[in-house]
Motif scaffolding. Structure first.
Motif, PDB file in Angstrom:
ATOM      1  N   PRO A 170       0.815  -1.215   0.000  1.00  0.00           N
ATOM      2  CA  PRO A 170       0.000   0.000   0.000  1.00  0.00           C
ATOM      3  C   PRO A 170       0.851   1.270   0.000  1.00  0.00           C
ATOM      4  O   PRO A 170       1.920   1.310   0.599  1.00  0.00           O
ATOM      5  CB  PRO A 170      -0.801  -0.096   1.306  1.00  0.00           C
ATOM      6  N   HIS A 171       0.344   2.276  -0.690  1.00  0.00           N
ATOM      7  CA  HIS A 171       0.959   3.612  -0.610  1.00  0.00           C
ATOM      8  C   HIS A 171       0.687   4.128   0.797  1.00  0.00           C
ATOM      9  O   HIS A 171      -0.451   4.149   1.255  1.00  0.00           O
ATOM     10  CB  HIS A 171       0.334   4.530  -1.664  1.00  0.00           C
ATOM     11  N   SER A 172       1.729   4.537   1.492  1.00  0.00           N
ATOM     12  CA  SER A 172       1.587   4.880   2.912  1.00  0.00           C
ATOM     13  C   SER A 172       0.651   6.058   3.156  1.00  0.00           C
ATOM     14  O   SER A 172       0.044   6.145   4.223  1.00  0.00           O
ATOM     15  CB  SER A 172       2.956   5.136   3.537  1.00  0.00           C
ATOM     16  N   ALA A 173       0.502   6.961   2.191  1.00  0.00           N
ATOM     17  CA  ALA A 173      -0.455   8.064   2.372  1.00  0.00           C
ATOM     18  C   ALA A 173      -1.888   7.546   2.306  1.00  0.00           C
ATOM     19  O   ALA A 173      -2.768   8.053   3.005  1.00  0.00           O
ATOM     20  CB  ALA A 173      -0.234   9.146   1.325  1.00  0.00           C
ATOM     21  N   ASP A 174      -2.126   6.530   1.483  1.00  0.00           N
ATOM     22  CA  ASP A 174      -3.477   5.953   1.383  1.00  0.00           C
ATOM     23  C   ASP A 174      -3.821   5.126   2.615  1.00  0.00           C
ATOM     24  O   ASP A 174      -4.953   5.143   3.094  1.00  0.00           O
ATOM     25  CB  ASP A 174      -3.591   5.063   0.144  1.00  0.00           C
ATOM     26  N   SER A 175      -2.833   4.379   3.119  1.00  0.00           N
ATOM     27  CA  SER A 175      -3.084   3.476   4.245  1.00  0.00           C
ATOM     28  C   SER A 175      -2.963   4.168   5.598  1.00  0.00           C
ATOM     29  O   SER A 175      -3.386   3.627   6.618  1.00  0.00           O
ATOM     30  CB  SER A 175      -2.116   2.294   4.198  1.00  0.00           C
ATOM     31  N   GLY A 176      -2.350   5.357   5.608  1.00  0.00           N
ATOM     32  CA  GLY A 176      -2.130   6.064   6.871  1.00  0.00           C
ATOM     33  C   GLY A 176      -0.924   5.566   7.644  1.00  0.00           C
ATOM     34  O   GLY A 176      -0.730   5.917   8.806  1.00  0.00           O
ATOM     35  N   ASP A 177      -0.076   4.759   6.989  1.00  0.00           N
ATOM     36  CA  ASP A 177       1.116   4.219   7.646  1.00  0.00           C
ATOM     37  C   ASP A 177       2.144   5.339   7.815  1.00  0.00           C
ATOM     38  O   ASP A 177       2.545   5.968   6.834  1.00  0.00           O
ATOM     39  CB  ASP A 177       1.697   3.091   6.796  1.00  0.00           C
ATOM     40  N   PRO A 178       2.605   5.599   9.030  1.00  0.00           N
ATOM     41  CA  PRO A 178       3.545   6.705   9.244  1.00  0.00           C
ATOM     42  C   PRO A 178       4.999   6.353   8.922  1.00  0.00           C
ATOM     43  O   PRO A 178       5.854   7.238   8.891  1.00  0.00           O
ATOM     44  CB  PRO A 178       3.394   7.012  10.736  1.00  0.00           C
ATOM     45  N   ARG A 179       5.292   5.076   8.684  1.00  0.00           N
ATOM     46  CA  ARG A 179       6.680   4.672   8.455  1.00  0.00           C
ATOM     47  C   ARG A 179       7.180   5.149   7.087  1.00  0.00           C
ATOM     48  O   ARG A 179       6.418   5.199   6.121  1.00  0.00           O
ATOM     49  CB  ARG A 179       6.820   3.159   8.545  1.00  0.00           C
ATOM     50  N   VAL A 180       8.469   5.483   7.038  1.00  0.00           N
ATOM     51  CA  VAL A 180       9.106   5.895   5.793  1.00  0.00           C
ATOM     52  C   VAL A 180      10.103   4.813   5.387  1.00  0.00           C
ATOM     53  O   VAL A 180      10.956   4.419   6.185  1.00  0.00           O
ATOM     54  CB  VAL A 180       9.844   7.243   5.956  1.00  0.00           C
ATOM     55  N   THR A 181       9.973   4.340   4.172  1.00  0.00           N
ATOM     56  CA  THR A 181      10.924   3.371   3.615  1.00  0.00           C
ATOM     57  C   THR A 181      11.577   4.009   2.392  1.00  0.00           C
ATOM     58  O   THR A 181      10.995   4.875   1.749  1.00  0.00           O
ATOM     59  CB  THR A 181      10.226   2.067   3.214  1.00  0.00           C
ATOM     60  N   TRP A 182      12.786   3.561   2.087  1.00  0.00           N
ATOM     61  CA  TRP A 182      13.455   4.071   0.883  1.00  0.00           C
ATOM     62  C   TRP A 182      14.270   2.991   0.186  1.00  0.00           C
ATOM     63  O   TRP A 182      14.437   3.008  -1.013  1.00  0.00           O
ATOM     64  CB  TRP A 182      14.337   5.280   1.198  1.00  0.00           C
ATOM     65  N   ARG A 183      14.764   2.019   0.932  1.00  0.00           N
ATOM     66  CA  ARG A 183      15.538   0.913   0.351  1.00  0.00           C
ATOM     67  C   ARG A 183      14.549  -0.152  -0.145  1.00  0.00           C
ATOM     68  O   ARG A 183      13.576  -0.471   0.533  1.00  0.00           O
ATOM     69  CB  ARG A 183      16.464   0.329   1.408  1.00  0.00           C
ATOM     70  N   ALA A 184      14.798  -0.695  -1.336  1.00  0.00           N
ATOM     71  CA  ALA A 184      13.873  -1.666  -1.935  1.00  0.00           C
ATOM     72  C   ALA A 184      13.549  -2.819  -0.988  1.00  0.00           C
ATOM     73  O   ALA A 184      12.378  -3.185  -0.815  1.00  0.00           O
ATOM     74  CB  ALA A 184      14.458  -2.198  -3.240  1.00  0.00           C
ATOM     75  N   SER A 185      14.557  -3.394  -0.351  1.00  0.00           N
ATOM     76  CA  SER A 185      14.315  -4.534   0.543  1.00  0.00           C
ATOM     77  C   SER A 185      13.456  -4.139   1.742  1.00  0.00           C
ATOM     78  O   SER A 185      12.636  -4.934   2.210  1.00  0.00           O
ATOM     79  CB  SER A 185      15.644  -5.143   1.011  1.00  0.00           C
ATOM     80  N   ASP A 186      13.609  -2.907   2.227  1.00  0.00           N
ATOM     81  CA  ASP A 186      12.780  -2.442   3.338  1.00  0.00           C
ATOM     82  C   ASP A 186      11.326  -2.253   2.911  1.00  0.00           C
ATOM     83  O   ASP A 186      10.408  -2.508   3.683  1.00  0.00           O
ATOM     84  CB  ASP A 186      13.318  -1.129   3.911  1.00  0.00           C
ATOM     85  N   VAL A 187      11.132  -1.775   1.695  1.00  0.00           N
ATOM     86  CA  VAL A 187       9.769  -1.632   1.165  1.00  0.00           C
ATOM     87  C   VAL A 187       9.083  -2.995   1.147  1.00  0.00           C
ATOM     88  O   VAL A 187       7.933  -3.135   1.575  1.00  0.00           O
ATOM     89  CB  VAL A 187       9.786  -1.010  -0.243  1.00  0.00           C
ATOM     90  N   LEU A 188       9.799  -4.012   0.672  1.00  0.00           N
ATOM     91  CA  LEU A 188       9.235  -5.367   0.618  1.00  0.00           C
ATOM     92  C   LEU A 188       9.025  -5.932   2.018  1.00  0.00           C
ATOM     93  O   LEU A 188       7.999  -6.564   2.294  1.00  0.00           O
ATOM     94  CB  LEU A 188      10.143  -6.286  -0.192  1.00  0.00           C
ATOM     95  N   GLU A 189       9.975  -5.712   2.907  1.00  0.00           N
ATOM     96  CA  GLU A 189       9.880  -6.257   4.266  1.00  0.00           C
ATOM     97  C   GLU A 189       8.752  -5.607   5.060  1.00  0.00           C
ATOM     98  O   GLU A 189       7.954  -6.291   5.714  1.00  0.00           O
ATOM     99  CB  GLU A 189      11.195  -6.063   5.004  1.00  0.00           C
TER     100      GLU A 189
END
Length: 197
Positions: free
Chosen positions: A57-76
């Motif tokens: 999910p796009h974090s703005a749509d889901s309301g998730d406050p976490r910020v990811t930037w590395r591909a593996s972190d996005v997947l994790e």
């Protein structure tokens, strides 16, 4: 739109780095799972696109406050804004030896004031680059994987000073990466996204 490579060496669009870390075990595992269900590289690219667009999910749509930037972190972590999701798709494509570039649009900010950069991915097939938008669909947004005409989330409105940048970047733009890395949370990031290349 004529897309311009920032470097003539195609190997740059297959490389791994700290952001597009397609050597990471989670990226390799995800790529292998998706590739195992795909008949060819086109089917794999489409499956990777749909996976990142729909399963993360796009974090703005889901309301998730976490910020990811590395591909593996996005997947994790299963979250990210458009730029982070673009990094994840680029990593999955490169993991299967499909050239992938990062590209950008300057769009009116969601808040209605000012502008912000929006992140896209371009995939290379049949000697040409094709831009894709894995932002995530919602009401009013219907992005689709396509090699026969762009199906992006947003159309640029030049009268509103929006811009389609034709440059294909092998690595994330420094201003975008700095904003992602420096943000303590997504609401902060949302107010501090770069507004131009």
């Amino acid at each position: 739109m004529q897309l311009i490579q920032e470097t003539p060496d195609l190997s740059a669009y297959l490389a791994a780095d700290d952001v597009i870390d397609h050597h990471h075990p989670l990226v390799r595992e995800t790529a292998a799972r998706l590739a195992g269900q795909a008949a060819d590289s086109y089917a794999y690219a489409r499956a990777a696109y749909v996976f990142v667009r729909d399963a993360i999910p796009h974090s703005a749509d889901s309301g998730d406050p976490r910020v990811t930037w590395r591909a593996s972190d996005v997947l994790e972590k299963g979250t990210g804004i458009c730029h982070a999701k673009a990094h994840a798709l680029a990593a999955l494509l490169r993991a299967e030896d499909i050239p992938a570039a990062l590209c950008y649009q300057r769009l009116t900010h969601d808040a209605g004031t000012g502008h912000a950069l929006h992140g896209l991915v371009a995939v290379r097939f049949h000697g040409a680059w094709h831009r894709q938008d894995v932002r995530g669909n919602k009401e009013g947004v219907d992005a689709q994987f396509s090699l026969s005409g762009e199906r992006l989330a947003f159309a640029v409105d030049v009268e509103s000073s929006e811009v389609d940048y034709p440059v294909l970047c092998a690595v994330p733009h420094p201003a975008v990466l700095r904003a992602l890395k420096d943000a303590p949370d997504r609401p902060y990031l949302w107010e501090h996204l770069p507004d131009a290349l």
